[in-house]
Design a protein around this motif. Structure first.
Motif, PDB file in Angstrom:
ATOM      1  N   THR A 242     -25.892  -3.978 -10.318  1.00 15.98           N
ATOM      2  CA  THR A 242     -26.903  -3.419  -9.419  1.00 15.98           C
ATOM      3  C   THR A 242     -26.244  -2.886  -8.153  1.00 15.98           C
ATOM      4  OG1 THR A 242     -28.613  -4.887 -10.287  1.00 15.98           O
ATOM      5  CG2 THR A 242     -29.020  -3.907  -8.126  1.00 15.98           C
ATOM      6  N   ALA A 243     -25.386  -3.679  -7.526  1.00 17.66           N
ATOM      7  CA  ALA A 243     -24.678  -3.231  -6.317  1.00 17.66           C
ATOM      8  C   ALA A 243     -23.819  -2.010  -6.628  1.00 17.66           C
ATOM      9  CB  ALA A 243     -23.827  -4.362  -5.759  1.00 17.66           C
ATOM     10  N   SER A 244     -23.176  -2.012  -7.776  1.00 17.18           N
ATOM     11  CA  SER A 244     -22.335  -0.890  -8.187  1.00 17.18           C
ATOM     12  C   SER A 244     -23.165   0.384  -8.386  1.00 17.18           C
ATOM     13  CB  SER A 244     -21.596  -1.249  -9.475  1.00 17.18           C
ATOM     14  OG  SER A 244     -20.789  -0.196  -9.891  1.00 17.18           O
ATOM     15  N   ALA A 245     -24.346   0.262  -8.957  1.00 24.99           N
ATOM     16  CA  ALA A 245     -25.215   1.415  -9.178  1.00 24.99           C
ATOM     17  C   ALA A 245     -25.637   2.037  -7.851  1.00 24.99           C
ATOM     18  CB  ALA A 245     -26.446   1.000  -9.990  1.00 24.99           C
ATOM     19  N   PHE A 246     -26.017   1.188  -6.889  1.00 23.45           N
ATOM     20  CA  PHE A 246     -26.389   1.709  -5.573  1.00 23.45           C
ATOM     21  C   PHE A 246     -25.189   2.343  -4.874  1.00 23.45           C
ATOM     22  CE2 PHE A 246     -30.250  -0.793  -6.064  1.00 23.45           C
ATOM     23  CZ  PHE A 246     -31.194   0.052  -5.495  1.00 23.45           C
ATOM     24  N   THR A 247     -24.030   1.747  -5.010  1.00 21.89           N
ATOM     25  CA  THR A 247     -22.816   2.301  -4.406  1.00 21.89           C
ATOM     26  C   THR A 247     -22.551   3.702  -4.946  1.00 21.89           C
ATOM     27  OG1 THR A 247     -21.857   0.115  -4.056  1.00 21.89           O
ATOM     28  CG2 THR A 247     -20.331   1.968  -4.104  1.00 21.89           C
ATOM     29  N   LYS A 248     -22.607   3.868  -6.256  1.00 14.82           N
ATOM     30  CA  LYS A 248     -22.377   5.179  -6.865  1.00 14.82           C
ATOM     31  C   LYS A 248     -23.420   6.189  -6.402  1.00 14.82           C
ATOM     32  CE  LYS A 248     -20.102   3.392 -10.979  1.00 14.82           C
ATOM     33  NZ  LYS A 248     -20.272   3.048 -12.397  1.00 14.82           N
ATOM     34  N   LYS A 249     -24.679   5.776  -6.364  1.00 17.71           N
ATOM     35  CA  LYS A 249     -25.764   6.683  -5.970  1.00 17.71           C
ATOM     36  C   LYS A 249     -25.607   7.118  -4.514  1.00 17.71           C
ATOM     37  CE  LYS A 249     -29.859   8.640  -6.622  1.00 17.71           C
ATOM     38  NZ  LYS A 249     -30.040   9.774  -7.496  1.00 17.71           N
ATOM     39  N   ILE A 250     -25.329   6.176  -3.623  1.00 16.21           N
ATOM     40  CA  ILE A 250     -25.186   6.502  -2.197  1.00 16.21           C
ATOM     41  C   ILE A 250     -23.973   7.401  -1.979  1.00 16.21           C
ATOM     42  CG2 ILE A 250     -24.656   5.515   0.078  1.00 16.21           C
ATOM     43  CD1 ILE A 250     -26.458   3.087  -0.863  1.00 16.21           C
ATOM     44  N   ASN A 251     -22.864   7.079  -2.598  1.00 12.40           N
ATOM     45  CA  ASN A 251     -21.653   7.900  -2.434  1.00 12.40           C
ATOM     46  C   ASN A 251     -21.797   9.284  -3.039  1.00 12.40           C
ATOM     47  OD1 ASN A 251     -20.182   6.052  -0.908  1.00 12.40           O
ATOM     48  ND2 ASN A 251     -19.383   5.034  -2.715  1.00 12.40           N
ATOM     49  N   ALA A 252     -22.710   9.470  -3.985  1.00 12.46           N
ATOM     50  CA  ALA A 252     -22.908  10.770  -4.627  1.00 12.46           C
ATOM     51  C   ALA A 252     -23.810  11.705  -3.820  1.00 12.46           C
ATOM     52  CB  ALA A 252     -23.490  10.573  -6.028  1.00 12.46           C
ATOM     53  N   VAL A 253     -24.467  11.185  -2.786  1.00 14.50           N
ATOM     54  CA  VAL A 253     -25.345  12.028  -1.968  1.00 14.50           C
ATOM     55  C   VAL A 253     -24.504  13.100  -1.283  1.00 14.50           C
ATOM     56  CG1 VAL A 253     -26.862  12.076   0.058  1.00 14.50           C
ATOM     57  CG2 VAL A 253     -27.040  10.203  -1.603  1.00 14.50           C
ATOM     58  N   ASN A 254     -24.950  14.364  -1.426  1.00 16.60           N
ATOM     59  CA  ASN A 254     -24.252  15.472  -0.767  1.00 16.60           C
ATOM     60  C   ASN A 254     -24.576  15.470   0.726  1.00 16.60           C
ATOM     61  OD1 ASN A 254     -22.972  16.586  -3.048  1.00 16.60           O
ATOM     62  ND2 ASN A 254     -24.882  17.588  -3.655  1.00 16.60           N
ATOM     63  N   GLY A 255     -23.552  15.691   1.537  1.00 17.58           N
ATOM     64  CA  GLY A 255     -23.748  15.767   2.971  1.00 17.58           C
ATOM     65  C   GLY A 255     -23.903  14.400   3.605  1.00 17.58           C
ATOM     66  N   ASN A 256     -24.212  14.423   4.872  1.00 18.28           N
ATOM     67  CA  ASN A 256     -24.371  13.191   5.632  1.00 18.28           C
ATOM     68  C   ASN A 256     -25.299  13.472   6.806  1.00 18.28           C
ATOM     69  OD1 ASN A 256     -23.988  10.512   6.298  1.00 18.28           O
ATOM     70  ND2 ASN A 256     -21.796  10.674   6.672  1.00 18.28           N
ATOM     71  N   ILE A 257     -25.921  12.457   7.325  1.00 20.06           N
ATOM     72  CA  ILE A 257     -26.801  12.573   8.492  1.00 20.06           C
ATOM     73  C   ILE A 257     -26.297  11.586   9.539  1.00 20.06           C
ATOM     74  CG2 ILE A 257     -29.143  12.303   9.374  1.00 20.06           C
ATOM     75  CD1 ILE A 257     -30.141  12.786   6.483  1.00 20.06           C
ATOM     76  N   GLU A 258     -25.889  12.103  10.681  1.00 18.02           N
ATOM     77  CA  GLU A 258     -25.443  11.213  11.757  1.00 18.02           C
ATOM     78  C   GLU A 258     -26.626  10.448  12.308  1.00 18.02           C
ATOM     79  OE1 GLU A 258     -23.685  13.614  14.817  1.00 18.02           O
ATOM     80  OE2 GLU A 258     -21.754  13.695  13.804  1.00 18.02           O
ATOM     81  N   CYS A 259     -26.349   9.268  12.808  1.00 18.49           N
ATOM     82  CA  CYS A 259     -27.363   8.545  13.561  1.00 18.49           C
ATOM     83  C   CYS A 259     -26.678   7.932  14.778  1.00 18.49           C
ATOM     84  CB  CYS A 259     -28.088   7.509  12.728  1.00 18.49           C
ATOM     85  SG  CYS A 259     -27.117   6.121  12.180  1.00 18.49           S
ATOM     86  N   LEU A 260     -27.467   7.710  15.803  1.00 22.70           N
ATOM     87  CA  LEU A 260     -26.933   7.145  17.037  1.00 22.70           C
ATOM     88  C   LEU A 260     -27.123   5.644  17.057  1.00 22.70           C
ATOM     89  CD1 LEU A 260     -28.009   9.657  19.830  1.00 22.70           C
ATOM     90  CD2 LEU A 260     -25.708   9.214  18.992  1.00 22.70           C
ATOM     91  N   TYR A 261     -26.125   4.972  17.593  1.00 23.80           N
ATOM     92  CA  TYR A 261     -26.160   3.514  17.716  1.00 23.80           C
ATOM     93  C   TYR A 261     -25.817   3.145  19.148  1.00 23.80           C
ATOM     94  CZ  TYR A 261     -25.324  -1.401  16.624  1.00 23.80           C
ATOM     95  OH  TYR A 261     -25.380  -2.774  16.583  1.00 23.80           O
ATOM     96  N   ASP A 262     -26.623   2.268  19.727  1.00 27.49           N
ATOM     97  CA  ASP A 262     -26.418   1.769  21.088  1.00 27.49           C
ATOM     98  C   ASP A 262     -25.557   0.515  21.006  1.00 27.49           C
ATOM     99  OD1 ASP A 262     -26.620   0.564  23.614  1.00 27.49           O
ATOM    100  OD2 ASP A 262     -28.720   1.107  23.852  1.00 27.49           O
ATOM    101  N   LYS A 263     -24.277   0.656  21.351  1.00 26.12           N
ATOM    102  CA  LYS A 263     -23.353  -0.481  21.264  1.00 26.12           C
ATOM    103  C   LYS A 263     -23.745  -1.601  22.222  1.00 26.12           C
ATOM    104  CE  LYS A 263     -18.971   0.550  21.688  1.00 26.12           C
ATOM    105  NZ  LYS A 263     -17.621   1.131  21.770  1.00 26.12           N
ATOM    106  N   LYS A 264     -24.179  -1.252  23.409  1.00 26.72           N
ATOM    107  CA  LYS A 264     -24.508  -2.254  24.424  1.00 26.72           C
ATOM    108  C   LYS A 264     -25.651  -3.153  23.961  1.00 26.72           C
ATOM    109  CE  LYS A 264     -25.841  -2.682  29.271  1.00 26.72           C
ATOM    110  NZ  LYS A 264     -26.188  -1.958  30.492  1.00 26.72           N
TER     111      LYS A 264
END
Length: 193
Positions: free
Chosen positions: A159-181
């Motif tokens: 199951t974890a492997s299937a999700f890993t393959k699916k997520i890594n196969a997504v074309n492109g990427n979407i940045e998101c912002l993270y507040d470190k503080k």
């Protein structure tokens, strides 16, 4: 003696609660990973043993889905209640039904530590993530429970492997912002979009 065996055989309190946790790393942002896990209707196309999924109710924070799993020759359907917290967490629960006494899967999405360490800014643009996946379950049916002891680790790994393959196969990427503080993702409302 048969009476004692029968009582133990059907006593769900005696069956084991299985748990599994794994940490996955993706070269995709938490948004891509989150969206892939939240897209339950696509599960039958890539998740082993999920033969059908019908989302009957969905909002920004909650969903209900009828999931059909098949371990031939056994096929069962159960209702999964899903809490959604974009883009940090997805919790799916299905308790006390014909398939599971307890089923809980948790997906937690975190910034990849290397991206946080490599920036001095308080707000970091993330393009990678670390994902924690955990599952715990106990079948309602003692026969399923006994069979699951033989395949539990394999099912969790695949199951974890299937999700890993699916997520890594997504074309492109979407940045998101993270507040470190404050150690939290910034949504569109937080950054004024």
């Amino acid at each position: 003696m048969n009476t004692i065996i029968r009582r133990c055989f059907f006593d769900l309190g005696k069956t084991e609660l299985f748990t599994h946790k794994t940490v996955l790393h993706f070269n995709k942002s938490p948004i891509i990973a989150y969206n892939t896990v939240a897209d339950m209707n696509s599960y039958p196309t890539f998740v082993p043993w999920v033969t059908e999924c019908r989302v009957s109710q969905k909002s920004a924070n909650y969903a209900e889905a009828n999931m059909t799993i098949g371990f031939p020759p056994i096929t069962q359907t159960y209702l999964s209640k899903v809490t959604l917290a974009m883009p940090s967490k997805i919790v799916s629960v299905s308790n006390k039904n014909s398939v599971f006494e307890v089923l809980e899967s948790i997906w937690e999405f975190y910034p990849e530590k290397s991206e946080l360490a490599g920036s001095a800014d308080d707000h970091v643009k993330l393009t990678k993530c670390e994902t924690h996946y955990s599952v715990k379950f106990r079948f309602s049916n003692i026969m399923y429970q006994n069979l699951s002891t033989l395949v539990f680790q394999k099912v969790c790994h695949e199951t974890a492997s299937a999700f890993t393959k699916k997520i890594n196969a997504v074309n492109g990427n979407i940045e998101c912002l993270y507040d470190k503080k404050n150690q939290k993702f910034l949504t569109e409302a937080h950054i004024g979009i």
